[in-house]
Write an enzyme that holds these catalytic residues in place. Sequence first.
Site, PDB file in Angstrom:
ATOM      1  N   VAL A  44      12.968  57.642 -64.661  1.00 29.94           N
ATOM      2  CA  VAL A  44      11.694  57.129 -64.756  1.00 29.94           C
ATOM      3  C   VAL A  44      11.722  55.525 -64.564  1.00 29.94           C
ATOM      4  CG1 VAL A  44       9.703  57.040 -66.304  1.00 29.94           C
ATOM      5  CG2 VAL A  44      11.204  59.211 -66.188  1.00 29.94           C
ATOM      6  N   LYS A 128       8.773  61.594 -75.878  1.00 29.64           N
ATOM      7  CA  LYS A 128       8.335  62.714 -76.377  1.00 29.64           C
ATOM      8  C   LYS A 128       8.876  62.965 -77.839  1.00 29.64           C
ATOM      9  CE  LYS A 128      10.572  65.710 -73.651  1.00 29.64           C
ATOM     10  NZ  LYS A 128      10.684  64.854 -72.335  1.00 29.64           N
ATOM     11  N   VAL A 155       3.840  63.367 -72.697  1.00 29.20           N
ATOM     12  CA  VAL A 155       3.319  64.820 -72.512  1.00 29.20           C
ATOM     13  C   VAL A 155       2.939  64.867 -71.058  1.00 29.20           C
ATOM     14  CG1 VAL A 155       1.854  66.797 -73.270  1.00 29.20           C
ATOM     15  CG2 VAL A 155       2.605  64.848 -74.964  1.00 29.20           C
ATOM     16  N   GLY A 157       4.209  64.494 -68.287  1.00 30.88           N
ATOM     17  CA  GLY A 157       4.751  63.632 -66.984  1.00 30.88           C
ATOM     18  C   GLY A 157       3.361  62.996 -66.447  1.00 30.88           C
ATOM     19  N   GLY A 210      18.010  70.093 -59.963  1.00 35.88           N
ATOM     20  CA  GLY A 210      17.570  68.947 -60.758  1.00 35.88           C
ATOM     21  C   GLY A 210      16.367  69.136 -61.488  1.00 35.88           C
ATOM     22  N   LYS A 228       5.920  68.323 -77.515  1.00 31.79           N
ATOM     23  CA  LYS A 228       4.662  67.764 -76.768  1.00 31.79           C
ATOM     24  C   LYS A 228       3.529  68.451 -77.513  1.00 31.79           C
ATOM     25  CE  LYS A 228       7.189  67.566 -72.396  1.00 31.79           C
ATOM     26  NZ  LYS A 228       7.653  68.613 -71.424  1.00 31.79           N
ATOM     27  N   GLY A 325       9.412  64.614 -63.346  1.00 34.42           N
ATOM     28  CA  GLY A 325       9.818  63.800 -62.252  1.00 34.42           C
ATOM     29  C   GLY A 325       9.670  62.267 -62.362  1.00 34.42           C
TER      30      GLY A 325
HETATM   31  N1  LIG Z   1      12.579  62.584 -66.117  1.00 33.97           N
HETATM   32  C1  LIG Z   1      11.470  63.003 -66.362  1.00 33.97           C
HETATM   33  O1  LIG Z   1      10.779  63.744 -65.443  1.00 33.97           O
HETATM   34  C2  LIG Z   1      10.721  62.721 -67.657  1.00 33.97           C
HETATM   35  C3  LIG Z   1       9.360  63.263 -67.704  1.00 33.97           C
HETATM   36  C4  LIG Z   1       8.731  62.919 -68.970  1.00 33.97           C
HETATM   37  C5  LIG Z   1       9.149  62.092 -69.768  1.00 33.97           C
HETATM   38  N2  LIG Z   1      10.427  61.758 -69.672  1.00 33.97           N
HETATM   39  C6  LIG Z   1      11.047  60.637 -70.635  1.00 33.97           C
HETATM   40  O2  LIG Z   1      11.521  59.496 -70.363  1.00 33.97           O
HETATM   41  C7  LIG Z   1      12.401  58.788 -70.815  1.00 33.97           C
HETATM   42  C8  LIG Z   1      13.476  58.568 -69.658  1.00 33.97           C
HETATM   43  O3  LIG Z   1      13.953  59.672 -69.237  1.00 33.97           O
HETATM   44  P1  LIG Z   1      14.834  59.558 -67.787  1.00 33.97           P
HETATM   45  O4  LIG Z   1      14.603  61.012 -67.221  1.00 33.97           O
HETATM   46  O5  LIG Z   1      14.609  58.452 -67.017  1.00 33.97           O
HETATM   47  O6  LIG Z   1      16.346  59.596 -68.400  1.00 33.97           O
HETATM   48  P2  LIG Z   1      17.535  58.676 -67.798  1.00 33.97           P
HETATM   49  O7  LIG Z   1      17.542  59.093 -66.284  1.00 33.97           O
HETATM   50  O8  LIG Z   1      18.484  59.668 -68.790  1.00 33.97           O
HETATM   51  O9  LIG Z   1      17.362  57.378 -68.154  1.00 33.97           O
HETATM   52  C9  LIG Z   1      17.854  56.752 -69.434  1.00 33.97           C
HETATM   53  C10 LIG Z   1      18.559  55.307 -68.961  1.00 33.97           C
HETATM   54  O10 LIG Z   1      18.462  54.580 -70.128  1.00 33.97           O
HETATM   55  C11 LIG Z   1      19.704  54.189 -70.229  1.00 33.97           C
HETATM   56  N3  LIG Z   1      20.349  54.178 -71.772  1.00 33.97           N
HETATM   57  C12 LIG Z   1      20.458  55.146 -72.425  1.00 33.97           C
HETATM   58  N4  LIG Z   1      20.672  54.712 -73.489  1.00 33.97           N
HETATM   59  C13 LIG Z   1      20.896  53.255 -73.575  1.00 33.97           C
HETATM   60  C14 LIG Z   1      21.552  52.504 -74.542  1.00 33.97           C
HETATM   61  N5  LIG Z   1      21.860  52.923 -75.679  1.00 33.97           N
HETATM   62  N6  LIG Z   1      21.517  51.176 -74.123  1.00 33.97           N
HETATM   63  C15 LIG Z   1      21.225  50.703 -72.854  1.00 33.97           C
HETATM   64  N7  LIG Z   1      20.666  51.875 -71.799  1.00 33.97           N
HETATM   65  C16 LIG Z   1      20.732  53.128 -72.437  1.00 33.97           C
HETATM   66  C17 LIG Z   1      20.611  55.116 -69.339  1.00 33.97           C
HETATM   67  O11 LIG Z   1      21.947  54.430 -69.108  1.00 33.97           O
HETATM   68  P3  LIG Z   1      22.887  55.385 -68.347  1.00 33.97           P
HETATM   69  O12 LIG Z   1      22.742  55.490 -67.060  1.00 33.97           O
HETATM   70  O13 LIG Z   1      24.151  54.246 -68.312  1.00 33.97           O
HETATM   71  O14 LIG Z   1      23.093  56.621 -69.070  1.00 33.97           O
HETATM   72  C18 LIG Z   1      19.652  55.431 -68.619  1.00 33.97           C
HETATM   73  O15 LIG Z   1      19.780  54.407 -67.211  1.00 33.97           O
HETATM   74  C19 LIG Z   1      13.009  59.882 -71.864  1.00 33.97           C
HETATM   75  O16 LIG Z   1      12.325  59.657 -73.080  1.00 33.97           O
HETATM   76  C20 LIG Z   1      12.258  61.333 -71.321  1.00 33.97           C
HETATM   77  O17 LIG Z   1      12.185  62.274 -72.227  1.00 33.97           O
HETATM   78  C21 LIG Z   1      11.203  61.909 -68.586  1.00 33.97           C
END
Ligand SMILES: NC(=O)c1ccc[n+]([C@@H]2O[C@H](COP(=O)([O-])OP(=O)(O)OC[C@H]3O[C@@H](n4cnc5c(N)ncnc54)[C@H](OP(=O)(O)O)[C@@H]3O)[C@@H](O)[C@H]2O)c1
Length: 447
Positions: A44, A128, A155, A157, A210, A228, A325
């Site tokens: 994201v 969330k 919630v 997305g 994915g 959520k 996504g």
């Molecule tokens: N993906 C979705 O479709 C979606 C939808 C709705 C809500 N969300 C929410 O959006 C948020 C992000 O989701 P995402 O899917 O983007 O997750 P993600 O792809 O795992 O991205 C998280 C990023 O944060 C970095 N990170 C994690 N812990 C860290 C730390 N302690 N210090 C520095 N950097 C750190 C990670 O680095 P590394 O690459 O080194 O691990 C990664 O680049 C979450 O809260 C998720 O629940 C996601």
Amino acid sequence: VSARIDDVEVTLGENLVTQLKIAEFPNSFAAEPCKVAVVGFGTVGSSVARILSQRGLETLQLRYICNRNLSKKNVAGIAKQVEWTENFEDILDSDVDVVVELIGGLHPAEDWVRRALKAGKSVVTANKQLIANRGPELTRLAQEHGQHIIFGASVAGGIPVISGLQEGLAGDRIVKLQGILNGTCNYILTRIENAGLSFEQALAEAQAKGFAEANAEEDIDGHDARAKLTILCRAALKCDILPEQIAAYSIAEIEQLDFEYAHDLGYTIRQVSTAELHNGGILARVQPSLVDKKSALARVTGSKNLLVASGEFGGDTEFSGFGAGGGPTAVAVVSDVVWLAMNRQRSACNNSTPVRCRDVSADFDSAAYVRFKVDDRPGIIAAIASCFAAHGINIDSIRQQKGHDKSCLPFVITLESCRSSILEKALKEIRSLDFLVAPPVSMPVIG
Ligand SMILES: NC(=O)c1ccc[n+]([C@@H]2O[C@H](COP(=O)([O-])OP(=O)(O)OC[C@H]3O[C@@H](n4cnc5c(N)ncnc54)[C@H](OP(=O)(O)O)[C@@H]3O)[C@@H](O)[C@H]2O)c1
């Protein structure tokens, strides 16, 4: 333009003279753009940073990106003037107005969000877990420091449900929320339904494409959806509850066979999240359920989401679209940042703070579907029927497909409307009957 105008006299037509007192221009006309830091450059976060770099939003300026191990990140498509850091302290010490938290989880996200608010920065997050577990206290902290914390993407997305409920439907009194809030479960269920896959095959396919994480337990067991639903209960029903107060049931027991029986009855199966105001408390649960084939819930396929909000005055309003996504979620995050840029000076005070609610129950009154697998012998139906009868539960129908092995014979009993707690007592007795070869699978029948 940054002039200040007082006592402007405007003549409208010949007779009408109006005096305007304009103290300041609205903030949206301010010359200074809102300075933004994106913390977490993953699925994201990287999409958010690319939108902020490429979308040409004049009110916003992406100043910092913070992530660990930056050398591993693909920085293509990000504005050149952006500063990159692995150290969150750099963000706290900077002049950014808004911190966008996209690292996920509780640690260190909670600590970083608290420190950002205390440092006089507003926060936008899609997290969330953080909002479901700490939302009200973080909102209070933001208010104490004259800042905002906004979580529209936490919630559903990309679907603007939070702003839709809090602003679009502010004139109504929402009494019930029902929807499909977890795209992973919906993808798995619709693949079992349409491709005849087993639960394990559908989960493996979702992970390969994915749509599911390697550890998908949070989704499968309903814990993601209940986080959520917790946030939605606060936003729409004005009830402050905790995720653990909501009963959540796994979809792992659902088989192709259940879809065959459900179709035969005019239904299909979805993981449905429901919360409704009831006698001063709340009824809430996340559970795989039979839903009418013609209903909006049944039409949600693949990884999409749906929320139906029922208002006392306005009836039902449906929100649907991509619930996850990088792209859709990033749009929701950027939309929250745009709102902040336009409303920075607006008071963070909320005049409809949710009230703590201790009375949360899953004791819904609904018809039910119960699927059994038995080692066949005479008297099985009579034994089960007498357990239901002892608890005052009426049987509606009994169905049995042909062609199954008698040593593991499936059949389905549908029940007339009864309270979940009473059905659970009857099933507890039934589970001890020795002809069962697997625990019965029960689901509410909705609509
Ligand atoms: N993906 C979705 O479709 C979606 C939808 C709705 C809500 N969300 C929410 O959006 C948020 C992000 O989701 P995402 O899917 O983007 O997750 P993600 O792809 O795992 O991205 C998280 C990023 O944060 C970095 N990170 C994690 N812990 C860290 C730390 N302690 N210090 C520095 N950097 C750190 C990670 O680095 P590394 O690459 O080194 O691990 C990664 O680049 C979450 O809260 C998720 O629940 C996601």
